[in-house]
Design a protein around this motif. Structure first.
Motif, mmCIF file in Angstrom:
data_model
loop_
_atom_site.group_PDB
_atom_site.id
_atom_site.type_symbol
_atom_site.label_atom_id
_atom_site.label_comp_id
_atom_site.label_asym_id
_atom_site.label_seq_id
_atom_site.Cartn_x
_atom_site.Cartn_y
_atom_site.Cartn_z
ATOM 1 N N ALA A 217 119.437 -6.000 52.225
ATOM 2 C CA ALA A 217 118.850 -6.323 53.712
ATOM 3 C C ALA A 217 118.986 -4.902 54.684
ATOM 4 O O ALA A 217 119.182 -5.202 55.687
ATOM 5 C CB ALA A 217 119.890 -7.465 54.405
ATOM 6 N N THR A 218 118.361 -3.886 54.023
ATOM 7 C CA THR A 218 118.463 -2.735 54.530
ATOM 8 C C THR A 218 116.918 -1.870 54.313
ATOM 9 O O THR A 218 116.282 -2.269 53.214
ATOM 10 C CB THR A 218 119.558 -1.841 54.419
ATOM 11 O OG1 THR A 218 119.396 -1.250 52.887
ATOM 12 C CG2 THR A 218 120.894 -2.385 54.783
ATOM 13 N N LYS A 238 119.090 -14.702 62.756
ATOM 14 C CA LYS A 238 120.207 -15.985 63.237
ATOM 15 C C LYS A 238 119.899 -16.875 62.321
ATOM 16 O O LYS A 238 118.751 -17.467 61.945
ATOM 17 C CB LYS A 238 119.612 -16.274 64.552
ATOM 18 C CG LYS A 238 120.746 -17.033 65.343
ATOM 19 C CD LYS A 238 120.129 -17.499 66.766
ATOM 20 C CE LYS A 238 121.283 -18.254 67.290
ATOM 21 N NZ LYS A 238 121.181 -18.768 68.854
ATOM 22 N N GLY A 239 120.991 -17.561 61.904
ATOM 23 C CA GLY A 239 121.033 -18.550 61.094
ATOM 24 C C GLY A 239 120.766 -18.275 59.718
ATOM 25 O O GLY A 239 120.891 -19.045 58.613
ATOM 26 N N MET A 240 120.632 -17.303 59.087
ATOM 27 C CA MET A 240 120.547 -16.908 57.670
ATOM 28 C C MET A 240 121.464 -16.024 57.296
ATOM 29 O O MET A 240 122.101 -15.034 57.706
ATOM 30 C CB MET A 240 119.238 -15.771 57.843
ATOM 31 C CG MET A 240 117.793 -16.526 57.887
ATOM 32 S SD MET A 240 117.171 -17.499 56.491
ATOM 33 C CE MET A 240 115.712 -18.220 57.119
ATOM 34 N N ILE A 245 118.231 -12.279 53.188
ATOM 35 C CA ILE A 245 117.045 -11.296 54.037
ATOM 36 C C ILE A 245 116.916 -10.204 52.810
ATOM 37 O O ILE A 245 117.870 -9.346 52.506
ATOM 38 C CB ILE A 245 118.032 -10.668 55.160
ATOM 39 C CG1 ILE A 245 118.609 -11.959 56.201
ATOM 40 C CG2 ILE A 245 117.245 -9.730 55.890
ATOM 41 C CD1 ILE A 245 119.456 -11.357 57.168
ATOM 42 N N THR A 246 115.743 -10.233 52.532
ATOM 43 C CA THR A 246 115.417 -9.412 51.208
ATOM 44 C C THR A 246 114.131 -8.847 51.617
ATOM 45 O O THR A 246 113.033 -8.988 51.359
ATOM 46 C CB THR A 246 115.159 -10.552 50.072
ATOM 47 O OG1 THR A 246 114.198 -11.540 50.532
ATOM 48 C CG2 THR A 246 116.501 -11.276 49.582
ATOM 49 N N PRO A 247 114.219 -7.612 52.304
ATOM 50 C CA PRO A 247 112.868 -6.918 52.532
ATOM 51 C C PRO A 247 112.367 -6.203 51.347
ATOM 52 O O PRO A 247 113.085 -5.807 50.247
ATOM 53 C CB PRO A 247 113.535 -5.597 53.462
ATOM 54 C CG PRO A 247 115.400 -5.532 53.205
ATOM 55 C CD PRO A 247 115.475 -6.893 52.723
ATOM 56 N N VAL A 248 110.923 -6.313 51.433
ATOM 57 C CA VAL A 248 110.254 -5.451 50.426
ATOM 58 C C VAL A 248 108.898 -4.940 51.098
ATOM 59 O O VAL A 248 108.895 -3.603 50.928
ATOM 60 C CB VAL A 248 109.677 -6.791 49.205
ATOM 61 C CG1 VAL A 248 108.693 -5.881 48.130
ATOM 62 C CG2 VAL A 248 111.094 -7.362 48.764
ATOM 63 N N ASN A 267 112.058 -15.532 55.480
ATOM 64 C CA ASN A 267 110.709 -16.189 56.134
ATOM 65 C C ASN A 267 110.344 -15.420 57.495
ATOM 66 O O ASN A 267 109.819 -16.281 58.361
ATOM 67 C CB ASN A 267 110.738 -17.577 56.268
ATOM 68 C CG ASN A 267 111.188 -18.281 54.815
ATOM 69 O OD1 ASN A 267 110.937 -17.597 53.685
ATOM 70 N ND2 ASN A 267 111.818 -19.349 54.694
ATOM 71 N N HIS A 268 110.617 -14.168 57.618
ATOM 72 C CA HIS A 268 110.238 -13.327 59.190
ATOM 73 C C HIS A 268 109.932 -12.160 58.605
ATOM 74 O O HIS A 268 110.125 -11.669 57.426
ATOM 75 C CB HIS A 268 111.716 -13.561 59.808
ATOM 76 C CG HIS A 268 112.105 -14.623 60.511
ATOM 77 N ND1 HIS A 268 112.620 -15.606 59.798
ATOM 78 C CD2 HIS A 268 112.125 -14.925 61.852
ATOM 79 C CE1 HIS A 268 113.118 -16.723 60.719
ATOM 80 N NE2 HIS A 268 112.698 -16.305 61.771
#
Length: 338
Positions: A217-218, A238-240, A245-248, A267-268
């Motif tokens: 997540a970075t 928030k809430g995840m 949290i998988t940035p690509v 999904n953000h």
């Protein structure tokens, strides 16, 4: 009847017409982000359909282009007259003519090609070949392989420097960024980053290399002068759970001040201030937001959502999603032609 219904200048609007006026005002307000969009075409590769879907800048469907099998990463040539598309199942680089909307040729590649970049003169494609653990170079005119450089496991992201001397390549397994000297045809340095590094964007005039790390997540920010990691941007939604949290994908604003990052299974998308390295506003989009790009005017962000089979259009001024359109099965990458 109509004349008798008119009011004198400055007089209150009759009660029976107020709902019409209010509805009109609200309609204009809701439509304004889309109606303000600039002209252009938007191209989205669909992995499962073997097609590139074409839209106008407002997200209205225009046409479909047949491609090679499993189209993924795409790039324009320098004049935007052609699109190169990497096809992972047929092991080809497809060449699409943007004027005719037809695929006009292919270049044979290695087994399971992923991401590529072009040399500054546009003559050579440098491609990550996942199943062979190499970065391979191909001559686009002769369609012949030139050389390959061994990498860590599962190479993905590829970025060639503006002077054409070096290429950066991520290894998802080794958790490093390889610095490849293209003249010497070898890795000259490995930069340790986060878990499962995926994609690149250059920022601050080329002084910084931003690297998404999918499994922690970075984003790692690398100083391109000494290849040290100068900063790490951590994301939270928030809430995840952190694991979701998988940035690509990333894209830089035209003014160079904002980096937009797709957070995958969260999904953000999130905006990051390039100067301070601080994460800011987040926008809820579709499922598994990976591919993203900005219109050249910077006003609209286009996000491909691989698990909901759609594309979200985001108004960057308000950081609001303004439209979602279906784009075929498993959309991967998105390009905008102004």
């Amino acid at each position: 009847m109509l004349r008798s219904a008119r009011s004198a200048p400055g007089a209150p609007v009759p009660q029976r017409f107020r709902h019409i006026v209010w509805a009109g005002v609200m309609g204009l307000a809701l439509a304004s982000p889309l109606t303000a969009l600039a002209q252009g075409k938007v191209y989205v590769s669909s992995e499962k359909d073997n097609k590139i879907h074409v839209f106008d800048a407002k997200g209205e469907r225009l046409s479909v282009i047949d491609t090679c099998e499993r189209p993924r990463h795409m790039m324009f040539n320098a004049t935007r007259s052609q699109i190169y598309v990497c096809c992972g199942d047929s092991n080809q680089l497809g060449v699409v003519d943007t004027a005719t909307g037809k695929m006009t040729g292919t270049v044979p590649l290695g087994d399971s090609p992923e991401i590529f970049d072009l040399s500054p003169d546009g003559r050579t494609a440098y491609v990550s070949i996942e199943d062979e653990n190499v970065m391979a170079a191909y001559d686009l005119a002769t369609k012949k392989p030139l050389f390959e450089v061994k990498t860590g496991g599962e190479p993905e992201g590829v970025l060639v420097t503006a002077d054409g001397r070096f290429a950066y390549v991520t290894s998802e397994v080794a958790n490093v960024v390889h610095v490849i000297d293209l003249g010497q045809k070898k890795v000259v340095k490995n930069i340790k980053v986060g878990k499962r590094p995926r994609r690149f964007v250059l920022a601050e005039g080329g002084a910084e290399l931003w690297v998404t790390n999918e499994l922690d997540a970075t984003v790692s920010v690398v100083n391109t002068k000494d290849h040290s990691v100068k900063a790490t941007v951590k994301f939270a939604v928030k809430g995840m759970r952190e694991a979701d949290i998988t940035p690509v994908g990333m894209t830089l604003s035209p003014d160079g001040k904002t980096m937009w990052v797709g957070l995958g299974k969260a999904n953000h998308v999130v905006e990051v201030d390039v100067a301070t390295k601080k994460a800011g506003r987040q926008v809820l989009v579709g499922k598994r937001a990976w591919g993203l790009t900005l219109h050249p005017d910077g006003k609209t962000l286009y996000v491909t959502n691989g698990l909901s089979d759609d594309m979200t259009l985001v108004d960057t001024a308000s950081a609001k999603a303004v439209k979602t359109v279906a784009v075929g099965r498993v959309p991967h990458s998105v390009l905008v032609q102004p």
